[in-house]
Design a protein around this motif. Structure first.
Motif, PDB file in Angstrom:
ATOM      1  N   HIS A 297     -16.673  98.906 -66.299  1.00 39.69           N
ATOM      2  CA  HIS A 297     -16.665  98.090 -64.802  1.00 39.69           C
ATOM      3  C   HIS A 297     -16.374  99.232 -63.702  1.00 39.69           C
ATOM      4  O   HIS A 297     -15.929 100.308 -63.764  1.00 39.69           O
ATOM      5  CB  HIS A 297     -15.290  97.249 -65.057  1.00 39.69           C
ATOM      6  CG  HIS A 297     -15.751  95.837 -66.099  1.00 39.69           C
ATOM      7  ND1 HIS A 297     -15.567  96.118 -67.270  1.00 39.69           N
ATOM      8  CD2 HIS A 297     -16.499  94.922 -65.683  1.00 39.69           C
ATOM      9  CE1 HIS A 297     -15.933  94.803 -67.526  1.00 39.69           C
ATOM     10  NE2 HIS A 297     -16.567  94.233 -66.875  1.00 39.69           N
ATOM     11  N   GLY A 298     -16.629  98.832 -62.513  1.00 46.17           N
ATOM     12  CA  GLY A 298     -16.295  99.575 -61.404  1.00 46.17           C
ATOM     13  C   GLY A 298     -16.651 100.950 -61.282  1.00 46.17           C
ATOM     14  O   GLY A 298     -17.881 101.178 -61.616  1.00 46.17           O
ATOM     15  N   LYS A 299     -15.985 101.725 -60.888  1.00 42.08           N
ATOM     16  CA  LYS A 299     -16.067 103.227 -60.843  1.00 42.08           C
ATOM     17  C   LYS A 299     -16.467 103.815 -62.109  1.00 42.08           C
ATOM     18  O   LYS A 299     -17.694 104.704 -62.148  1.00 42.08           O
ATOM     19  CB  LYS A 299     -14.986 103.940 -60.102  1.00 42.08           C
ATOM     20  CG  LYS A 299     -14.523 103.893 -58.789  1.00 42.08           C
ATOM     21  CD  LYS A 299     -13.260 104.665 -58.465  1.00 42.08           C
ATOM     22  CE  LYS A 299     -12.920 104.250 -57.004  1.00 42.08           C
ATOM     23  NZ  LYS A 299     -11.758 105.442 -56.511  1.00 42.08           N
ATOM     24  N   CYS A 300     -15.918 103.411 -63.141  1.00 45.95           N
ATOM     25  CA  CYS A 300     -16.421 104.033 -64.477  1.00 45.95           C
ATOM     26  C   CYS A 300     -17.858 103.659 -64.808  1.00 45.95           C
ATOM     27  O   CYS A 300     -18.612 104.496 -65.341  1.00 45.95           O
ATOM     28  CB  CYS A 300     -15.463 104.007 -65.518  1.00 45.95           C
ATOM     29  SG  CYS A 300     -15.527 104.920 -67.091  1.00 45.95           S
ATOM     30  N   LEU A 301     -18.143 102.442 -64.487  1.00 43.62           N
ATOM     31  CA  LEU A 301     -19.356 102.089 -64.768  1.00 43.62           C
ATOM     32  C   LEU A 301     -20.500 102.949 -64.108  1.00 43.62           C
ATOM     33  O   LEU A 301     -21.721 103.394 -64.515  1.00 43.62           O
ATOM     34  CB  LEU A 301     -19.745 100.705 -64.580  1.00 43.62           C
ATOM     35  CG  LEU A 301     -20.882  99.974 -64.804  1.00 43.62           C
ATOM     36  CD1 LEU A 301     -21.506 100.365 -66.429  1.00 43.62           C
ATOM     37  CD2 LEU A 301     -21.358  98.476 -64.345  1.00 43.62           C
ATOM     38  N   LYS A 302     -20.373 102.959 -62.807  1.00 45.11           N
ATOM     39  CA  LYS A 302     -21.074 103.894 -62.051  1.00 45.11           C
ATOM     40  C   LYS A 302     -21.260 105.339 -62.414  1.00 45.11           C
ATOM     41  O   LYS A 302     -22.379 105.980 -62.494  1.00 45.11           O
ATOM     42  CB  LYS A 302     -20.753 103.968 -60.408  1.00 45.11           C
ATOM     43  CG  LYS A 302     -21.648 104.745 -59.651  1.00 45.11           C
ATOM     44  CD  LYS A 302     -21.323 104.654 -57.959  1.00 45.11           C
ATOM     45  CE  LYS A 302     -22.252 105.417 -57.172  1.00 45.11           C
ATOM     46  NZ  LYS A 302     -21.946 105.085 -55.841  1.00 45.11           N
ATOM     47  N   PRO A 428     -13.920 109.388 -63.405  1.00 49.12           N
ATOM     48  CA  PRO A 428     -12.448 109.223 -63.110  1.00 49.12           C
ATOM     49  C   PRO A 428     -11.462 109.842 -64.157  1.00 49.12           C
ATOM     50  O   PRO A 428     -11.745 109.808 -65.395  1.00 49.12           O
ATOM     51  CB  PRO A 428     -12.115 107.804 -62.836  1.00 49.12           C
ATOM     52  CG  PRO A 428     -13.266 107.260 -62.558  1.00 49.12           C
ATOM     53  CD  PRO A 428     -14.394 108.085 -63.187  1.00 49.12           C
ATOM     54  N   LEU A 429     -10.458 110.544 -63.882  1.00 48.65           N
ATOM     55  CA  LEU A 429      -9.650 111.145 -64.788  1.00 48.65           C
ATOM     56  C   LEU A 429      -9.157 110.326 -65.888  1.00 48.65           C
ATOM     57  O   LEU A 429      -9.226 110.680 -67.094  1.00 48.65           O
ATOM     58  CB  LEU A 429      -8.574 111.783 -63.990  1.00 48.65           C
ATOM     59  CG  LEU A 429      -7.316 112.586 -64.959  1.00 48.65           C
ATOM     60  CD1 LEU A 429      -8.192 113.687 -65.751  1.00 48.65           C
ATOM     61  CD2 LEU A 429      -6.259 113.264 -64.115  1.00 48.65           C
ATOM     62  N   ARG A 430      -8.693 109.106 -65.703  1.00 49.47           N
ATOM     63  CA  ARG A 430      -8.057 108.331 -66.874  1.00 49.47           C
ATOM     64  C   ARG A 430      -9.076 107.801 -67.566  1.00 49.47           C
ATOM     65  O   ARG A 430      -8.650 107.259 -68.641  1.00 49.47           O
ATOM     66  CB  ARG A 430      -6.973 107.340 -66.296  1.00 49.47           C
ATOM     67  CG  ARG A 430      -7.786 106.001 -65.424  1.00 49.47           C
ATOM     68  CD  ARG A 430      -6.499 105.247 -64.854  1.00 49.47           C
ATOM     69  NE  ARG A 430      -7.225 104.188 -63.951  1.00 49.47           N
ATOM     70  CZ  ARG A 430      -7.133 102.857 -64.342  1.00 49.47           C
ATOM     71  NH1 ARG A 430      -6.611 102.765 -65.759  1.00 49.47           N
ATOM     72  NH2 ARG A 430      -7.555 101.980 -63.775  1.00 49.47           N
ATOM     73  N   HIS A 431     -10.401 107.791 -67.153  1.00 53.13           N
ATOM     74  CA  HIS A 431     -11.453 107.300 -67.989  1.00 53.13           C
ATOM     75  C   HIS A 431     -12.435 108.322 -68.505  1.00 53.13           C
ATOM     76  O   HIS A 431     -13.397 108.131 -69.301  1.00 53.13           O
ATOM     77  CB  HIS A 431     -12.513 106.274 -67.067  1.00 53.13           C
ATOM     78  CG  HIS A 431     -11.809 105.088 -66.784  1.00 53.13           C
ATOM     79  ND1 HIS A 431     -11.589 105.064 -65.276  1.00 53.13           N
ATOM     80  CD2 HIS A 431     -11.481 103.948 -67.386  1.00 53.13           C
ATOM     81  CE1 HIS A 431     -10.963 103.861 -65.308  1.00 53.13           C
ATOM     82  NE2 HIS A 431     -10.877 103.281 -66.311  1.00 53.13           N
TER      83      HIS A 431
END
Length: 501
Positions: A297-302, A428-431
């Motif tokens: 979802h969101g940023k991680c999906l992109k 993103p760092l946590r993903h």
């Protein structure tokens, strides 16, 4: 390192702690592009790159040495064993065993990466490399040999997952592209070394055992080197803001690690840089621990679409077919002697090395997108030339040679180094741990699929049509790059997350 106590506030480290929508303009370093200068010592930056990059070199070495080892294994006079009469399926298990192991390693990385951290994951990878190489080299029968290949492959999966992350998270942003692309240079260097050592040993009795055993010293050096290196400061700070340890203690540890990574040139700015990273991590919303569902979802999906898309196209444009069947392809081209085939493979490897070096030199000046668009355009031309040669122009072998060289050179300018660079930057760092493990899984899965399917497709459709299919896929990848892939040149990892996702 995990802790159940409540997470301390971040007010003392940048007066942040709210969502991005609640931050004032004075606390928006990402949007304004304002961040402190990353002073570093070139000598101090060598080892944080070198030891993780050995994981890539050992991966490349496996590709090159296996190409030669299968020739030695199948020889009645040179194999040095009684079970040399292997079927094509059994040879396929040896050839692709490390690839399937890498798939297993990628799945493991998805579950353990954020718990272990980048440094300990690379130590584990080095141990897997060492055990796998020794088991393979001393294998008394086929079953044990395949187990050794699988173990070595697990090391590949872990190393190719953790090495880009560690280098990206510890490298100064000014040279991040250069260093991560240089890791691809090490992969190609490993291939050339594998072809070279293989060509020297291919006519030696039981030479395949020496080929696989030759990687053990580098695995030991990698393990010791990663044990000596500090942890990734960004991973420590992620643990801090997610409440997995004492905030002050983890901050001080991160400062010490950053000082070791940058050398004396960092001066008194380490504390400021750590606080800035904490501020930016809070700004982009890294306080919560990642869940499995958030990856899609969101940023991680992109980021997943960008990263997994690049490494998917990296493989399904035909590259694995050249790498894993290099010796046999040259044999069918008229280099009938085993030593001839492996020596031509060395020359092809040297071309890859030169072109990767060119990409390394210019990636932080030209950017990622120009190299991808230019290189893949050349791949499209070369693939259609190869297809035309096999269908219409078989009396002009110079076209095939030129097209093959163009393809290899353009791949190493584009998909080769830039694919690994982009997947290390965009998540993103946590993903990042889970996202990158999915991208690596896609990479090795597509690699295994193309490697397995190439020969049947060639027999069914003919080489010309197969190359045309690869050419059409390369054209689709151009559209993907043009419309989807962002430019990340010169941005910090936190700025990439804020501006590109």
């Amino acid at each position: 390192m995990a802790s159940d106590h409540e997470q301390p506030g971040l007010s003392s480290f940048g007066k942040v702690g709210k969502s991005s929508g609640e931050i004032g303009a004075e606390h928006e370093p990402l949007i304004n592009g304002i961040h402190s200068s990353e002073n570093y010592s070139a000598s101090a930056a060598i080892f944080p790159f070198l030891f993780p990059a050995l994981g890539g070199l050992l991966y490349g070495y496996d590709i090159g040495s296996t190409s030669c080892a299968t020739i030695s294994i199948e020889s009645a006079s040179l194999s040095g064993m009684s079970w040399y009469d292997l079927s094509s399926v059994e040879i396929g298990l040896i050839t692709s065993g490390s690839l399937y192991g890498a798939l297993i390693g990628s799945v493991l990385a998805f579950n353990i990466a954020d718990f272990l951290g980048r440094r300990r994951e690379l130590i584990t990878a080095a141990i897997m490399y060492l055990v796998g190489a020794l088991v393979t080299a001393f294998a008394p029968d086929l079953v044990v040999m395949v187990i050794g290949r699988l173990v070595y492959g697990i090391g590949i999966g872990l190393a190719m997952h953790a090495a880009p992350m560690y280098i990206a998270e510890t490298a100064p942003s000014q040279i991040r592209g250069l260093l991560i692309s240089l890791k691809e240079f090490f992969i190609v260097l490993g291939m050339v070394a594998g072809y070279g050592i293989g060509s020297l040993l291919v006519e030696t009795v039981a030479g395949w055992r020496y080929m696989y055993g030759a990687s053990t010293p580098l695995a030991v050096i990698m393990a010791i080197g990663m044990w000596w290196l500090p942890a990734s400061p960004r991973w420590l700070l992620l643990c801090a803001i997610q409440g997995k340890g004492d905030m002050q203690e983890l901050r001080e540890t991160a400062i010490c690690c950053l000082c070791r990574l940058r050398g004396q040139s960092i001066g008194d700015s380490a504390s400021e840089q750590v606080d800035e990273i904490l501020t930016e991590l809070s700004y982009v919303g890294e306080e919560k621990e990642a869940t499995l569902g958030e990856v899609f979802h969101g940023k991680c999906l992109k980021a997943l679409i960008i990263g997994a898309g690049l490494v998917l196209f990296q493989q399904i444009t035909g590259q694995p077919s050249v790498l894993y069947y290099a010796a046999s392809i040259f044999q069918s081209a008229g280099f009938s002697a085993a030593s001839d085939a492996t020596r031509v493979s060395i020359l092809l490897g040297l071309l890859k090395l030169i072109m990767t070096g060119a990409a390394v030199v210019v990636v932080d000046r030209l950017g990622r997108r120009p190299l991808l668009l230019g290189g893949v355009s050349g791949m499209v031309v070369s693939l259609f030339l190869l297809g035309s040669y096999y269908l219409f122009l078989d009396d002009v072998p110079a076209i095939a040679v030129a097209a093959l060289l163009l393809y290899v050179g353009c791949y190493q300018l584009s998909f080769g180094p830039i694919g690994w660079l982009m997947i290390s930057e965009v998540f993103p760092l946590r993903h990042r741990g889970r996202g990158l493990s999915i991208a690596v899984l896609v990479n090795f899965g597509a690699n295994a699929l193309v490697t397995f399917a190439f020969s049947p497709l060639e027999a069914w459709l003919g080489a010309g049509i197969v190359f045309y299919v690869f050419g059409v896929i390369a054209m689709l990848s151009l559209l993907f790059i043009f419309f989807i892939v962002p430019e990340t040149k010169g941005l910090t990892l936190e700025e990439i997350e804020a501006k590109c996702l």
